[in-house]
Scaffold this motif. Structure first.
Motif, PDB file in Angstrom:
ATOM      1  N   ASP A 227       0.831  -1.204   0.000  1.00 53.69           N
ATOM      2  CA  ASP A 227       0.000   0.000   0.000  1.00 53.69           C
ATOM      3  C   ASP A 227       0.864   1.251   0.000  1.00 53.69           C
ATOM      4  O   ASP A 227       0.374   2.340   0.283  1.00 53.69           O
ATOM      5  CB  ASP A 227      -0.959   0.005   1.188  1.00 53.69           C
ATOM      6  N   GLU A 228       2.144   1.095  -0.344  1.00 55.60           N
ATOM      7  CA  GLU A 228       3.059   2.227  -0.305  1.00 55.60           C
ATOM      8  C   GLU A 228       4.085   2.058  -1.428  1.00 55.60           C
ATOM      9  O   GLU A 228       4.718   1.008  -1.552  1.00 55.60           O
ATOM     10  CB  GLU A 228       3.761   2.278   1.055  1.00 55.60           C
ATOM     11  N   THR A 229       4.235   3.096  -2.252  1.00 57.84           N
ATOM     12  CA  THR A 229       5.055   2.984  -3.462  1.00 57.84           C
ATOM     13  C   THR A 229       6.515   2.717  -3.152  1.00 57.84           C
ATOM     14  O   THR A 229       7.181   1.937  -3.846  1.00 57.84           O
ATOM     15  CB  THR A 229       4.917   4.275  -4.297  1.00 57.84           C
ATOM     16  N   ARG A 230       7.058   3.359  -2.118  1.00 58.13           N
ATOM     17  CA  ARG A 230       8.480   3.175  -1.820  1.00 58.13           C
ATOM     18  C   ARG A 230       8.813   1.720  -1.532  1.00 58.13           C
ATOM     19  O   ARG A 230       9.871   1.223  -1.940  1.00 58.13           O
ATOM     20  CB  ARG A 230       8.879   4.061  -0.634  1.00 58.13           C
ATOM     21  N   VAL A 231       7.919   1.022  -0.827  1.00 64.17           N
ATOM     22  CA  VAL A 231       8.129  -0.395  -0.558  1.00 64.17           C
ATOM     23  C   VAL A 231       8.098  -1.177  -1.862  1.00 64.17           C
ATOM     24  O   VAL A 231       8.930  -2.062  -2.096  1.00 64.17           O
ATOM     25  CB  VAL A 231       7.055  -0.920   0.414  1.00 64.17           C
ATOM     26  N   GLY A 232       7.135  -0.831  -2.725  1.00 69.56           N
ATOM     27  CA  GLY A 232       7.049  -1.514  -4.007  1.00 69.56           C
ATOM     28  C   GLY A 232       8.288  -1.339  -4.853  1.00 69.56           C
ATOM     29  O   GLY A 232       8.771  -2.288  -5.485  1.00 69.56           O
ATOM     30  N   VAL A 233       8.845  -0.125  -4.872  1.00 70.22           N
ATOM     31  CA  VAL A 233      10.065   0.134  -5.647  1.00 70.22           C
ATOM     32  C   VAL A 233      11.225  -0.704  -5.111  1.00 70.22           C
ATOM     33  O   VAL A 233      12.007  -1.279  -5.876  1.00 70.22           O
ATOM     34  CB  VAL A 233      10.406   1.633  -5.630  1.00 70.22           C
TER      35      VAL A 233
END
Length: 305
Positions: A227-233
């Motif tokens: 639910d958070e882009t930084r984690v996904g990146v």
């Protein structure tokens, strides 16, 4: 009861509790601890001789006397606050504090480049940021405004565009694509490892695609939900799977070859970031200045004319 400084402060505390129906959330707005708020309310009730609040371990509600007090004092205090804000706009040096609730991508792409310039230009204005992807009642939580993608702004709010439209990319590392293959159609994603997305309202997001007027929404599979882009990146650049991400967020990783974009001809575009606020509250001068500066600097490129 005389209107002393202490009584006025306690009435302001009471209105914050009445608005949030929570000592902890009200404490954030007024800047004192929840226990200090509770102590102040007990003192106010003792001086008035009536109980204003019903307290349980899980909630705070108003008594009939509390509701009457809220109705009697909320409008006069709002008028005073608006009057002071009007005077503040006449100052040579703007001052005050603005509270913003911001989507994490908006904080990175919009405010990251702008806030250093803002605090240099307006050193007496404080900016209080809450960065979260969770959808909340921004005004009810004590914020002056929120920043979200245009399509998710609540319909009862005033919204102003801050960025051009946002293009979404599907990316994966070269090693991942060599191992699992390069999808050429969105339906082929169902055979891949994807980083599923949980939206701010807790719903899982179906990846959206558009090509030649055809629109598709794909319920992608995957063992990991973010639910958070930084984690996904962090995950996608280490080969965890395919990610659906704003192009601006992942651009430098595409440029240096860490990840590759797939399904380019199916790219979906969303309305850009918008700032939104209540039509029933006067917009703080600091918020107006921040909006003007974002539009002046255009950190994500020119706005649509």
């Amino acid at each position: 009861m005389q209107l002393s400084r202490a009584n006025l402060a306690d009435i302001i505390y009471f209105l914050a509790i009445a608005k949030h129906q929570s000592f902890s959330r009200a404490s954030v707005e007024v800047g004192i601890s929840a226990s200090a708020l509770s102590h102040a309310m007990k003192g106010l009730e003792a001086r008035l001789g009536v109980r204003l609040l019903n307290r349980t371990t899980r909630s705070v509600t108003l008594t009939a006397a509390g509701e009457e007090l809220q109705g009697l004092v909320s409008h006069p205090l709002t008028d005073i606050s608006n009057a002071l804000e009007t005077l503040n706009r006449l100052r040579d040096e703007p001052a005050g504090r603005i509270r913003l609730n911001v989507l994490s991508d908006g904080a990175k792409l919009l405010l990251g480049p702008v806030l250093p310039v803002f605090v240099e230009r307006y050193p007496d204005i404080e900016v209080d940021l809450t960065v979260t992807n969770r959808m909340i009642d921004v005004i009810g939580e004590g914020h002056d405004a929120g920043i979200r993608f245009g399509g998710t702004v609540p319909s009862d709010m005033i919204a102003q565009r801050l960025s051009p439209d946002v293009r979404w990319s599907v990316v994966g590392t070269p090693c991942y694509l060599e191992r699992f293959g390069v999808p050429t159609h969105p339906e082929q994603l169902k055979a891949h490892r994807c980083l599923k997305i949980r939206l701010g309202n807790a719903r899982l997001y179906d990846w959206e695609f558009v090509k030649d007027g055809q629109k598709l929404e794909v319920q992608v599979p995957g063992a990991i939900t973010i639910d958070e882009t930084r984690v996904g990146v962090a995950l996608v650049t280490r080969g965890a799977g395919l990610m659906y991400v704003p192009e601006r967020v992942i651009a430098r990783y595409i440029e240096d070859g860490t990840v590759q974009e797939v399904l380019k001809d199916w790219a979906h575009t969303d309305p850009g970031f918008h700032i939104y606020y209540s039509s029933f509250r006067q917009v703080p001068v600091g918020l107006r200045l921040l909006i003007d500066l974002i539009r002046e600097l255009e950190p994500m490129g020119p706005l649509p004319r």
